[in-house]
Structure formats: C-alpha cells, structure tokens
Scaffold this active site. Structure first.
Site, PDB file in Angstrom:
ATOM      1  N   ASP A 184       0.846  -1.187   0.000  1.00 49.38           N
ATOM      2  CA  ASP A 184       0.000   0.000   0.000  1.00 49.38           C
ATOM      3  C   ASP A 184       0.882   1.239   0.000  1.00 49.38           C
ATOM      4  OD1 ASP A 184      -2.970   0.853   0.421  1.00 49.38           O
ATOM      5  OD2 ASP A 184      -1.819   2.134   1.770  1.00 49.38           O
ATOM      6  N   ILE A 185       0.613   2.167  -0.920  1.00 49.78           N
ATOM      7  CA  ILE A 185       1.396   3.399  -0.997  1.00 49.78           C
ATOM      8  C   ILE A 185       1.096   4.256   0.236  1.00 49.78           C
ATOM      9  CG2 ILE A 185       1.881   5.471  -2.349  1.00 49.78           C
ATOM     10  CD1 ILE A 185       0.908   3.945  -4.815  1.00 49.78           C
ATOM     11  N   ASN A 192      -2.547  13.220  -4.635  1.00 53.29           N
ATOM     12  CA  ASN A 192      -3.713  13.778  -5.319  1.00 53.29           C
ATOM     13  C   ASN A 192      -3.999  15.204  -4.883  1.00 53.29           C
ATOM     14  OD1 ASN A 192      -4.345  11.507  -6.899  1.00 53.29           O
ATOM     15  ND2 ASN A 192      -5.489  10.555  -5.230  1.00 53.29           N
ATOM     16  N   HIS A 197      -5.363  14.865  -9.477  1.00 56.92           N
ATOM     17  CA  HIS A 197      -5.700  13.455  -9.696  1.00 56.92           C
ATOM     18  C   HIS A 197      -5.071  12.888 -10.971  1.00 56.92           C
ATOM     19  CE1 HIS A 197      -8.521  12.754  -6.378  1.00 56.92           C
ATOM     20  NE2 HIS A 197      -8.786  14.041  -6.487  1.00 56.92           N
ATOM     21  N   GLU A 227      -4.698   2.584  -4.267  1.00 54.38           N
ATOM     22  CA  GLU A 227      -3.233   2.550  -4.152  1.00 54.38           C
ATOM     23  C   GLU A 227      -2.723   1.259  -3.560  1.00 54.38           C
ATOM     24  OE1 GLU A 227      -4.761   5.074  -0.626  1.00 54.38           O
ATOM     25  OE2 GLU A 227      -5.341   4.646  -2.697  1.00 54.38           O
ATOM     26  N   ARG A 247      13.299  -5.161  -2.162  1.00 57.99           N
ATOM     27  CA  ARG A 247      13.700  -4.643  -3.469  1.00 57.99           C
ATOM     28  C   ARG A 247      12.609  -3.732  -4.049  1.00 57.99           C
ATOM     29  NH1 ARG A 247      15.237  -9.171  -5.401  1.00 57.99           N
ATOM     30  NH2 ARG A 247      13.339  -9.738  -6.530  1.00 57.99           N
TER      31      ARG A 247
END
Length: 332
Positions: A184-185, A192, A197, A227, A247
């Site tokens: 998850d970012i 945004n 957006h 995300e 990584r």
C-alpha cells in the site's frame, strides 16, 4: 450497357472484405478452440492443438479448471477424421465425472461438437468455436482487458486470486514454497491533493511499472484498486520473499515520479513516495491461499502502524531484531 471491364456487382471474393480504410485480405484457416463464457477463465481462448485434450481440476489435465464442482479428470475432447468426408470432427466425452457434463443444456456421455455449441464443466460454461486468426486475436484482446488493470497492466484483484489458487494447488502438489505480498502506498492522498488526480493516476501507473520491474520473471503482480497492490512469488521461501519485498520498497522510495501531468508543457518536476509491504509464506504461515492473503494484509497493517515505508513479515515472533537483516544474512 456497361463496359466489360467494369464491375457493377456487389459480390466480392470470399476471402476479401471491404472496410472504410481499404480492402482487407481474409484471415486464413479456421481452427478449433474453447472460449470460456463463465468462470475464472472468462474469455480465455484455448486452441485445441492436440488430438486429445482433457479438462478437469487435476494438475495433469490439459485444461486445468479450478472449480470444486469439476472432477479431477472431468471430460475429454477428441479430434478424429470423418470416414465419409475425411474432415476433422470433434467429440466431447464425459469421463465419469461426479456432476456430469452438459452439452447445450443436456447431460451427455459422448457427443460430437458443432461450431457454437456450449457445454458445462462444473460451473464453467465453455463454447466450442472454429476461429480464424482475427477471431483468436480478438478473444485474446478481450481476455487481456478482463484480467489486467487498465492503468498499470498488472492483474486485477479477481484475476490475482484465480492465479494464486491455481499456483497454490501446484505448490501443494510439488511441495514448493511461495510468498504473498500485500502493498500500500503511504499517504497517497497527499499526491492527489498536492499535484492533482491526473498526476496521481500517472503515479499509480509508474508504481505498477516499478513493481513489475522489481519482481522476478514468473512472479505475478496485481493492483487491487486505489493505491493497493499485491504479488505472489513462486518457489520462494520467507527469506527470498522478504528480500524481494525490500527490493520493491527501495525501488519505489528511490524512484523519481513526475509531479506534472504528461503533455502539460510545464517545467519538469518530480516527487517521491514510499510504500509499505506485508509478507506471508506458504507453508510456514498457512496452506490456504486466501488465508495467506489475509495474513499478508495483516502484516501490511503492522508495517503501517510501525512507521510505514517498511517490509513486515506476518511471523514477527519468528525473527528477533530486524527480521529482514537476519533473513538477508542467512542468504549470504
């Protein structure tokens, strides 16, 4: 009376078709294929290139169907020559399946297939078709659109689960480990809010590309929506899974994402984001693929609670100190 050199007929050669862009040459020989109309393999075109093709849940079935209502070896399609005409014909045979095989809505033991016939194996609805090259390409395009996320090109969540269940069955049968990653970012809403957006969408597209480049050939990545991303790594133990996750994490952290939308003409600017990742391992954590996803998701939330921008294994109590450092040292 028209000149003999003029062609006033509307007829065309059978292998030609008028289009608005000019004349299109015929697409060649029509070949038999199965097209799934329902089930996990929706829109998948499968060419019948062998004289015998078996369908079922077994790993050694030619067409593997992940369906609890399908038998291990459920049905067979056989290609044979018609003695009268010499043309190929195709026979569908039920292999003593538990729930039977339905052809055009009726149970059969053995029957010949005609172009367009539909038959059912478990909950899967399959159409037998004679496809030319253009038909096959069209079906492949439809399949790609259905199973891949339009923005990133990674698998959709639904397709990810289908592939995961299939590979989990193979891993179980062959006693191979594999890992699941949930990602998850971090603070994506700020992207945004700060850049708009459109830049946010292009950032997600780039994230998909970075994840794809960071995974090994044969590993599978997906976008679950928004995300959130996922991956599973075949033939990878906990150590390999965590190193691979690191990584991905470091690649995202170090990547320069564009802060202006493409084609805007604005002065180029970049921004940075981070990602949190949770990892679960088969068979160390669980053997059920859905449970593994839930465990990896739980580890992801642990990574978020621990400060974000980090990799967290589900089995925290299995490692003392920095689990990633310890696992890396085991590989050296």
């Amino acid at each position: 009376m028209p000149n003999e050199s003029e062609d006033t007929s509307l007829s065309k050669e059978s292998n030609e078709l008028d289009t608005f862009s000019g004349q299109y040459q015929g697409s060649g020989e029509r070949r038999p294929a199965l097209v799934f109309l329902r089930g996990e393999l929706l829109a998948v075109p499968i060419p019948l290139e062998r004289n015998e093709v078996t369908l079922g849940r077994a790993l050694d079935a030619d067409v593997r169907i992940n369906d609890v209502r399908a038998s291990r070896l459920h049905a067979r399609i056989t290609t044979e020559s018609d003695e009268a005409t010499g043309e190929a014909r195709y026979s569908l045979t039920d292999l003593g399946s538990t729930n039977g095989t339905l052809l055009n809505g009726r149970p059969i033991t053995q029957a010949f297939l005609a172009d367009g016939d539909k038959f059912e194996v478990g909950d899967q609805l399959i159409r037998f078709e004679m496809l030319d090259e253009i038909d096959r390409e069209f079906q492949q395009q439809i399949h790609r659109l259905l199973v891949h996320d339009e923005l990133t090109g990674l698998l959709t969540g639904k397709s990810f689960f289908s592939e995961l269940r299939r590979e989990a069955a193979r891993a179980e049968a062959e006693s191979m480990p594999f890992c699941v990653q949930m990602m998850d970012i971090d603070f994506f809403k700020e992207v945004n809010d700060t850049y708009g957006h459109l830049v946010g969408s292009e950032t997600l597209e780039e994230v998909g590309a970075v994840i794809k480049q960071s995974l090994r050939a044969g590993d599978v990545g997906a976008r679950f929506g928004g995300e959130e991303f996922a991956a599973f790594l075949l033939d990878a133990d906990y150590a390999q899974g965590l190193v691979a996750a690191e990584r991905v994490r470091s690649s995202i952290e170090n990547h320069e994402f564009s802060a202006v939308r493409r084609g805007s003409g604005e002065e180029p600017r970049t921004h940075h984001i981070t990602i949190s990742i949770g990892v679960a391992s088969f068979p160390d954590d669980a053997r059920d693929p859905i449970q593994l996803v839930e465990m990896a998701d739980s580890a992801l939330y642990q990574a978020k609670r621990s400060g974000r921008n980090r990799v967290c294994p589900y089995r925290l109590n299995a490692f003392s100190g920095d689990p990633l450092a310890r696992l890396k040292s085991r590989q050296e």
